[in-house]
Write a protein that holds these residues in place. Sequence first.
Motif, PDB file in Angstrom:
ATOM      1  N   PRO A 599      69.542 -32.662  31.101  1.00 14.98           N
ATOM      2  CA  PRO A 599      68.258 -32.258  30.535  1.00 14.98           C
ATOM      3  C   PRO A 599      67.975 -30.777  30.741  1.00 14.98           C
ATOM      4  CG  PRO A 599      67.915 -33.615  32.487  1.00 14.98           C
ATOM      5  CD  PRO A 599      69.399 -33.560  32.256  1.00 14.98           C
ATOM      6  N   VAL A 600      67.646 -30.114  29.653  1.00 14.22           N
ATOM      7  CA  VAL A 600      67.207 -28.722  29.730  1.00 14.22           C
ATOM      8  C   VAL A 600      65.734 -28.709  30.118  1.00 14.22           C
ATOM      9  CG1 VAL A 600      66.790 -26.675  28.349  1.00 14.22           C
ATOM     10  CG2 VAL A 600      68.933 -27.927  28.109  1.00 14.22           C
ATOM     11  N   VAL A 601      64.997 -29.610  29.504  1.00  9.41           N
ATOM     12  CA  VAL A 601      63.608 -29.827  29.892  1.00  9.41           C
ATOM     13  C   VAL A 601      63.433 -31.318  30.104  1.00  9.41           C
ATOM     14  CG1 VAL A 601      61.233 -29.830  29.069  1.00  9.41           C
ATOM     15  CG2 VAL A 601      62.668 -27.825  28.684  1.00  9.41           C
ATOM     16  N   ASP A 602      63.025 -31.729  31.287  1.00  9.78           N
ATOM     17  CA  ASP A 602      62.629 -33.121  31.500  1.00  9.78           C
ATOM     18  C   ASP A 602      61.221 -33.089  32.086  1.00  9.78           C
ATOM     19  OD1 ASP A 602      62.124 -35.696  32.134  1.00  9.78           O
ATOM     20  OD2 ASP A 602      63.879 -36.015  33.398  1.00  9.78           O
ATOM     21  N   GLY A 603      60.265 -33.143  31.190  1.00  8.76           N
ATOM     22  CA  GLY A 603      58.871 -33.075  31.619  1.00  8.76           C
ATOM     23  C   GLY A 603      58.487 -34.197  32.559  1.00  8.76           C
ATOM     24  N   ASN A 606      58.967 -32.742  35.613  1.00 10.50           N
ATOM     25  CA  ASN A 606      58.443 -31.377  35.611  1.00 10.50           C
ATOM     26  C   ASN A 606      59.566 -30.358  35.734  1.00 10.50           C
ATOM     27  OD1 ASN A 606      56.264 -29.703  35.269  1.00 10.50           O
ATOM     28  ND2 ASN A 606      55.052 -30.765  36.834  1.00 10.50           N
ATOM     29  N   HIS A 607      60.608 -30.617  34.989  1.00  4.68           N
ATOM     30  CA  HIS A 607      61.815 -29.808  35.143  1.00  4.68           C
ATOM     31  C   HIS A 607      62.059 -28.954  33.905  1.00  4.68           C
ATOM     32  CE1 HIS A 607      66.001 -28.738  35.789  1.00  4.68           C
ATOM     33  NE2 HIS A 607      66.282 -29.239  34.599  1.00  4.68           N
ATOM     34  N   VAL A 608      62.239 -27.658  34.143  1.00  2.00           N
ATOM     35  CA  VAL A 608      62.688 -26.753  33.089  1.00  2.00           C
ATOM     36  C   VAL A 608      63.872 -25.985  33.657  1.00  2.00           C
ATOM     37  CG1 VAL A 608      62.125 -24.748  31.664  1.00  2.00           C
ATOM     38  CG2 VAL A 608      60.379 -26.488  32.107  1.00  2.00           C
ATOM     39  N   ASP A 609      64.989 -26.030  32.972  1.00  2.00           N
ATOM     40  CA  ASP A 609      66.159 -25.297  33.439  1.00  2.00           C
ATOM     41  C   ASP A 609      65.943 -23.813  33.161  1.00  2.00           C
ATOM     42  OD1 ASP A 609      68.571 -24.112  33.872  1.00  2.00           O
ATOM     43  OD2 ASP A 609      69.752 -25.740  33.001  1.00  2.00           O
ATOM     44  N   ALA A 610      65.593 -23.079  34.209  1.00  2.00           N
ATOM     45  CA  ALA A 610      65.213 -21.677  34.049  1.00  2.00           C
ATOM     46  C   ALA A 610      66.368 -20.855  33.497  1.00  2.00           C
ATOM     47  CB  ALA A 610      64.758 -21.106  35.377  1.00  2.00           C
ATOM     48  N   ALA A 611      67.595 -21.276  33.814  1.00  2.00           N
ATOM     49  CA  ALA A 611      68.759 -20.491  33.401  1.00  2.00           C
ATOM     50  C   ALA A 611      68.903 -20.453  31.886  1.00  2.00           C
ATOM     51  CB  ALA A 611      70.014 -21.077  34.022  1.00  2.00           C
ATOM     52  N   VAL A 612      68.251 -21.363  31.225  1.00  2.00           N
ATOM     53  CA  VAL A 612      68.491 -21.499  29.799  1.00  2.00           C
ATOM     54  C   VAL A 612      67.674 -20.525  28.957  1.00  2.00           C
ATOM     55  CG1 VAL A 612      68.177 -23.096  27.874  1.00  2.00           C
ATOM     56  CG2 VAL A 612      69.381 -23.829  29.913  1.00  2.00           C
ATOM     57  N   GLY A 613      66.638 -19.932  29.486  1.00  2.00           N
ATOM     58  CA  GLY A 613      65.880 -18.954  28.723  1.00  2.00           C
ATOM     59  C   GLY A 613      65.308 -19.518  27.428  1.00  2.00           C
TER      60      GLY A 613
END
Length: 759
Positions: A599-603, A606-613
């Motif tokens: 998951p790049v974002v798994d709300g 509450n997860h956002v992969d910061a590396a992905v920009g």
Amino acid sequence: ATQGACPFRGTRIGGAQGSEPSLDHWWPNRLKVELLNQDPPQANPLGRDFDYAAAVEGLDHAALWEDVRAFLHQPVDWWPSDYGHYGPQMNRMSWHSAGTYRIADGRGGSAEGLQRFAPIGSWWDNGNTDKSRRLLLPIKLKYGAALSWADLMMLAGTVALEDMGLPIQGFAYGREDAWEADRGTYWGPEGWMGKAPTEVPADPKAGRPDQMVNRGLRWQGGPKDEYYDLENPLAASHQSLIYVDPEGPGGNGDPMDAARDIRETFARMAMNDEETLALVAGGHAFGKSHGAVPADRIGGAPEIAPMSQAGLGWHNPEGTGNAENTMTNGIEGSWTPHPTRWDNDYLINLFKYEWEQTRSPAGALQWTPVDPDAPKTRDAHLDGVEHPLMMMTTDLAFKVDPEYRKIGERFLADFDYFTEAFSKAWHKLIHRDLGPTSRWLGPKLGGTFIWQDPVPDVDHPLIDDAQIADLKVRVLETGLSHVDLIAVAWASASTYRDSDKRGGANGARVRLAPQKGWAVNDPARLDRVLDELDKVKAGFDAEGEAKVSTADLIVLAGGAGIEAAARAGGHDVTVPFVPGRTDASAEWTDVESFEWLRPVVDGFRNHVDAAVGLHVAPERLFLDKAALLKLTAPEWTALTGGLRVLDQNAGGSNHGVFTARRGTLSNDFFRELVSPDLEWRPQSEAEEAFDLVDRASGQTKWQATRLDLVFGANAELRQIAELYAGAGGEEMMIRTFVAAWHKVMMLDRFDVADARKAA
Ligand code: HEM
């Protein structure tokens, strides 16, 4: 007032229901929560009780196969077949149906027959595939609901290959039709490699002239950057067309540039170099390209064609508008001397001859052998007429690119190897998005392949209700916290995506690479929980006949955790549990292809992969995730609010954990979220993180992200949040939470008929 000006009475193009401007035109950037309600049961004329699997079982498969085969050889007047065989055009239509698939989010592909609807069906790339489908209509009518369009379209292309001489690997039915256009998928700017249309002539009957509508005109020029500067993560996955421009990027006629684009787009379809070359060289052993008439004489695509066209598009005014006058892509000619026979002539001629750039009658850029003695192909319709062979810039790519060339030379030298490579790649192409083999129907399923993400069959008695209850007690007695149990179950099941039915809890691949190493899954905790569950499993399995798989135990433990969390808040709930999952092996797990499920974002966590920009607001990708999990808006809302108070944030962050009772299932999240006593203060202009400040004391009470606050800011989600915050709301929210949790755990249980229906 002017006569006819009443907005509700309507003019020819406006005023009636659905006319512009309406909500989406006024506020194009609002979060479209209603996308969760796509293709609803109301749109499906088959009704809720229709069981496609049972209908397919009842088919006379041999007769159907023979009907399709016979049809290929029976030309009709309104659209005669080239060379007396519909095989090539059926195969192209099939390939275009499957070829929209993209591995990054699993969307596109053949599984719902979306080529029947806009935008896909009206893409220039799909020119005249409407004819191919209409030609199949008598077979569709004969078999009715027992044969979906989605299956028939793939069947036709496959029977065609077999009839023309390719040994096939098998064929599975099981694609259930969508009944409306898909409004949710981002395809990039609709067009051809991101090109802008030269000019879209105003046509008052057709809709807005200023819209980026591909009317069946050639798209010219345009900024290459739109395509190459890919949005992350969307664009690493999202293609605006089926594949690549046959004339090279931007029509530049450069085979090396074309090679780069082919490699990129086919990789997004989950095809490696060898599979790519096998598919294209295999497909272009057959049929021809059509470019008899300049593109600007061709009518609009089906979606904007005049009513008299009966749903078909691209009206061709030249002669009969078909046969020798056919205009599809614009390039003219065939690749081989025998376009309805499986042979190696495509590669033989590609490598043997020098090719020079020429133009088709329609003006498209193509290539012709320099040698006048090179083989010729008979005209597809006219007796006694012959034509030189043709290659596209994209075909030449396989000769000039060193990697493709190596593969091509191997195929050239070993036709049997090439045959098998094409046959296998075709099998993968058309089944890639069908999901686990428990969804595959029919008598000719073929072998087992790693891209099917296979799981073993159950080979032991399953646990019964008493054993389930007993195991729930045992996992709680391990001393693992219920927060940990819930976390691992969520990590296991929430990889599911309904787009291509991959992921999910079955197989327990959360214990294998790459999933066990994903930071969002908290590898240390995961190891700890899996160790304890292994002990429970070993103890239980040793006791009697029945066994419990790790995959089942993970889900069961999560349910036990939720029951405990609800009890802590005074709610007595039972989380349903259906055993029957099995454990996949590392050997049968394609690590690279599973990495796409990270998951790049798994709300929910509450997860956002910061590396992905991100270039997209994270709540949009959260909506996307909810859609891939097939959740309704209330389910999405209840699950998020519940998981927040259950302390499920990735990395253990405090964001959105609006409760003093962490780990207790409650409606605290919603009560704080809708509270007028709290002011939401963004921590930066970007409004990514917020302080929730008590207006009276001025103290920061909570912290939150957009993934929390969207439930209080979006009008539709807020209505649900308010309901859950108010009188009776906690009861309602917990009921919905438990049902939604169970739904997520069951999303990949296609082996369980009831689960299939309920979802
Ligand atoms: C025809 C391009 C890959 C099968 C065509 C046409 C074009 C084209 C422009 C002519 C359409 C027309 O005017 O009628 C490409 C490009 C590809 C590609 C650029 C990828 C780089 C494939 C693949 C298959 C395939 C993977 C199947 C495995 C066919 C067939 C036809 C065709 C059978 C002949 C259709 C007919 O005779 O009506 N292709 N194609 N193509 N393509 Fe491809």
